[in-house]
Design a protein around this motif. Structure first.
Motif, mmCIF file in Angstrom:
data_model
loop_
_atom_site.group_PDB
_atom_site.id
_atom_site.type_symbol
_atom_site.label_atom_id
_atom_site.label_comp_id
_atom_site.label_asym_id
_atom_site.label_seq_id
_atom_site.Cartn_x
_atom_site.Cartn_y
_atom_site.Cartn_z
ATOM 1 N N LYS A 187 11.803 14.632 23.346
ATOM 2 C CA LYS A 187 12.787 15.582 22.820
ATOM 3 C C LYS A 187 13.353 15.098 21.483
ATOM 4 N N CYS A 188 12.441 14.616 20.646
ATOM 5 C CA CYS A 188 12.824 14.027 19.363
ATOM 6 C C CYS A 188 12.011 14.683 18.256
ATOM 7 N N LYS A 189 12.697 15.254 17.277
ATOM 8 C CA LYS A 189 12.026 16.004 16.221
ATOM 9 C C LYS A 189 11.720 15.171 14.978
ATOM 10 N N LYS A 190 12.280 13.966 14.917
ATOM 11 C CA LYS A 190 12.071 13.122 13.740
ATOM 12 C C LYS A 190 11.305 11.863 14.149
ATOM 13 N N ILE A 191 10.122 11.663 13.554
ATOM 14 C CA ILE A 191 9.240 10.567 13.923
ATOM 15 C C ILE A 191 8.928 9.714 12.704
ATOM 16 N N LEU A 192 9.070 8.407 12.849
ATOM 17 C CA LEU A 192 8.575 7.470 11.836
ATOM 18 C C LEU A 192 7.208 6.990 12.296
ATOM 19 N N GLY A 193 6.174 7.321 11.540
ATOM 20 C CA GLY A 193 4.821 6.932 11.910
ATOM 21 C C GLY A 193 4.497 5.510 11.478
ATOM 22 N N VAL A 194 3.849 4.760 12.375
ATOM 23 C CA VAL A 194 3.438 3.384 12.089
ATOM 24 C C VAL A 194 2.028 3.156 12.642
ATOM 25 N N HIS A 195 1.514 1.961 12.408
ATOM 26 C CA HIS A 195 0.212 1.531 12.936
ATOM 27 C C HIS A 195 -0.913 2.468 12.478
ATOM 28 N N TYR A 196 -1.028 2.623 11.160
ATOM 29 C CA TYR A 196 -2.086 3.449 10.576
ATOM 30 C C TYR A 196 -2.457 2.877 9.203
ATOM 31 N N ASN A 197 -3.695 3.096 8.785
ATOM 32 C CA ASN A 197 -4.210 2.753 7.453
ATOM 33 C C ASN A 197 -4.238 1.265 7.133
ATOM 34 N N THR A 198 -3.929 0.400 8.091
ATOM 35 C CA THR A 198 -4.007 -1.037 7.853
ATOM 36 C C THR A 198 -5.450 -1.510 7.877
ATOM 37 N N PHE A 199 -6.233 -0.945 8.776
ATOM 38 C CA PHE A 199 -7.638 -1.284 8.937
ATOM 39 C C PHE A 199 -8.469 -0.003 8.914
ATOM 40 N N GLU A 200 -9.762 -0.162 8.689
ATOM 41 C CA GLU A 200 -10.652 0.997 8.589
ATOM 42 C C GLU A 200 -10.633 1.846 9.855
ATOM 43 N N GLU A 201 -10.482 1.196 11.010
ATOM 44 C CA GLU A 201 -10.554 1.923 12.280
ATOM 45 C C GLU A 201 -9.364 2.852 12.514
ATOM 46 N N ILE A 202 -8.284 2.672 11.745
ATOM 47 C CA ILE A 202 -7.086 3.482 11.995
ATOM 48 C C ILE A 202 -6.644 4.245 10.747
ATOM 49 N N LEU A 203 -7.611 4.634 9.933
ATOM 50 C CA LEU A 203 -7.309 5.411 8.735
ATOM 51 C C LEU A 203 -6.946 6.848 9.104
ATOM 52 N N ILE A 204 -5.974 7.408 8.399
ATOM 53 C CA ILE A 204 -5.586 8.807 8.602
ATOM 54 C C ILE A 204 -5.423 9.493 7.253
ATOM 55 N N ASP A 205 -5.379 10.801 7.279
ATOM 56 C CA ASP A 205 -5.015 11.595 6.115
ATOM 57 C C ASP A 205 -3.514 11.868 6.233
ATOM 58 N N LYS A 206 -2.727 11.235 5.393
ATOM 59 C CA LYS A 206 -1.269 11.301 5.521
ATOM 60 C C LYS A 206 -0.730 12.714 5.320
ATOM 61 N N ASP A 207 -1.251 13.403 4.333
ATOM 62 C CA ASP A 207 -0.772 14.766 4.082
ATOM 63 C C ASP A 207 -1.102 15.687 5.250
ATOM 64 N N GLU A 208 -2.308 15.561 5.787
ATOM 65 C CA GLU A 208 -2.702 16.387 6.922
ATOM 66 C C GLU A 208 -1.856 16.065 8.148
ATOM 67 N N ALA A 209 -1.553 14.780 8.347
ATOM 68 C CA ALA A 209 -0.719 14.380 9.488
ATOM 69 C C ALA A 209 0.667 15.018 9.404
ATOM 70 N N LYS A 210 1.265 15.009 8.220
ATOM 71 C CA LYS A 210 2.584 15.612 8.043
ATOM 72 C C LYS A 210 2.538 17.111 8.313
ATOM 73 N N LYS A 211 1.470 17.760 7.847
ATOM 74 C CA LYS A 211 1.333 19.201 8.067
ATOM 75 C C LYS A 211 1.230 19.527 9.550
ATOM 76 N N ARG A 212 0.503 18.706 10.295
ATOM 77 C CA ARG A 212 0.322 18.962 11.726
ATOM 78 C C ARG A 212 1.635 18.791 12.486
ATOM 79 N N PHE A 213 2.423 17.812 12.099
ATOM 80 C CA PHE A 213 3.738 17.651 12.719
ATOM 81 C C PHE A 213 4.637 18.826 12.363
ATOM 82 N N HIS A 214 4.631 19.202 11.079
ATOM 83 C CA HIS A 214 5.486 20.308 10.623
ATOM 84 C C HIS A 214 5.128 21.609 11.342
ATOM 85 N N LYS A 215 3.841 21.836 11.553
ATOM 86 C CA LYS A 215 3.382 23.030 12.253
ATOM 87 C C LYS A 215 3.944 23.099 13.662
ATOM 88 N N ASN A 216 4.238 21.926 14.245
ATOM 89 C CA ASN A 216 4.789 21.854 15.593
ATOM 90 C C ASN A 216 6.309 21.668 15.597
#
Length: 231
Positions: A187-216
């Motif tokens: 029940k929390c609408k504000k999220i600080l994202g961590v544990h991403y983009n440090t290594f190749e296995e956990i790469l994300i598209d930051k802009d796309e991630a923000k859009k997906r959260f905003h859509k929800n």
């Protein structure tokens, strides 16, 4: 409450005049160069407490530096991790899944995380976890490395959250879609994202991630190294 992000899962929380360092990963971190450490040394040398969610190297590699050579900070973690560092002459406070424990900055509850926990030397690191932090400046959930779990439904029953710190890189932890579901459970609408983009296995598209959260209907906060927010 001020939160400063240092990449991966490493943050510093400033609560009144107390400084809490979460999962220190500097020296072995491919994103964090020595010049960055020197830039923020005045802040980091103020650390009073170190919160450790589990024993993996990318969360504990600089504990001894901060606790013994830098500023004698108190390590707060589960029973096994606390014992491990206590044997090295470090001040610790062990806890486990159970009640809130009071400290000078507020109170902490060690909560469930679905992950693993072992030191680089093979020593068992006990049950992995996260922290529920209650202060007079608001409540914060630090999930640690975890997948999505039904236990997250319980967290808001202890009090409304101002912010949740969740991993979003996938593979070893929740991915973006699971973190969105977690935010529903919490029940929390504000999220600080961590544990991403440090290594190749956990790469994300930051802009796309923000859009997906905003859509929800959620806000995903992704900070640069050394960047801070207030909650």
């Amino acid at each position: 409450m001020k939160i400063t992000f240092f990449s991966h899962s490493t943050c510093v929380l400033e609560i009144h005049d107390k400084y809490l360092l979460i999962d220190p990963f500097f020296s072995g971190n491919p994103l964090f160069q020595n010049k960055n450490f020197l830039k923020y040394v005045d802040l980091l040398k103020k650390v009073d407490y170190i919160l450790l969610t589990h024993a993996h190297y990318d969360h504990v590699c600089d504990v001894e530096f901060f606790s013994q050579k830098f500023n004698n900070a108190l390590v707060i973690s589960n029973y096994e991790i606390s014992n491990y560092f206590e044997k090295k002459g470090i001040k610790t406070c062990g806890m486990n899944y159970g009640s809130f424990i009071s400290f000078s900055f507020g109170k902490l509850k060690y909560v469930w995380a679905a992950h693993s926990s072992v030191f680089n030397d093979g020593t068992y690191g006990g049950n992995p976890g996260g922290f529920l932090l209650h202060t007079d400046e608001g409540n914060l959930y630090i999930s640690g490395d975890t997948s999505l779990t039904s236990e997250m439904h319980i967290i808001p029953s202890f009090g409304k959250l101002k912010l949740s710190i969740l991993p979003i890189g996938g593979r070893y932890t929740m991915d973006i879609e699971e973190a969105i579901l977690a935010s529903d459970f919490l029940k929390c609408k504000k999220i600080l994202g961590v544990h991403y983009n440090t290594f190749e296995e956990i790469l994300i598209d930051k802009d796309e991630a923000k859009k997906r959260f905003h859509k929800n209907g959620k806000e995903l906060i992704l900070l640069e190294i050394g960047e801070s927010i207030f909650i």
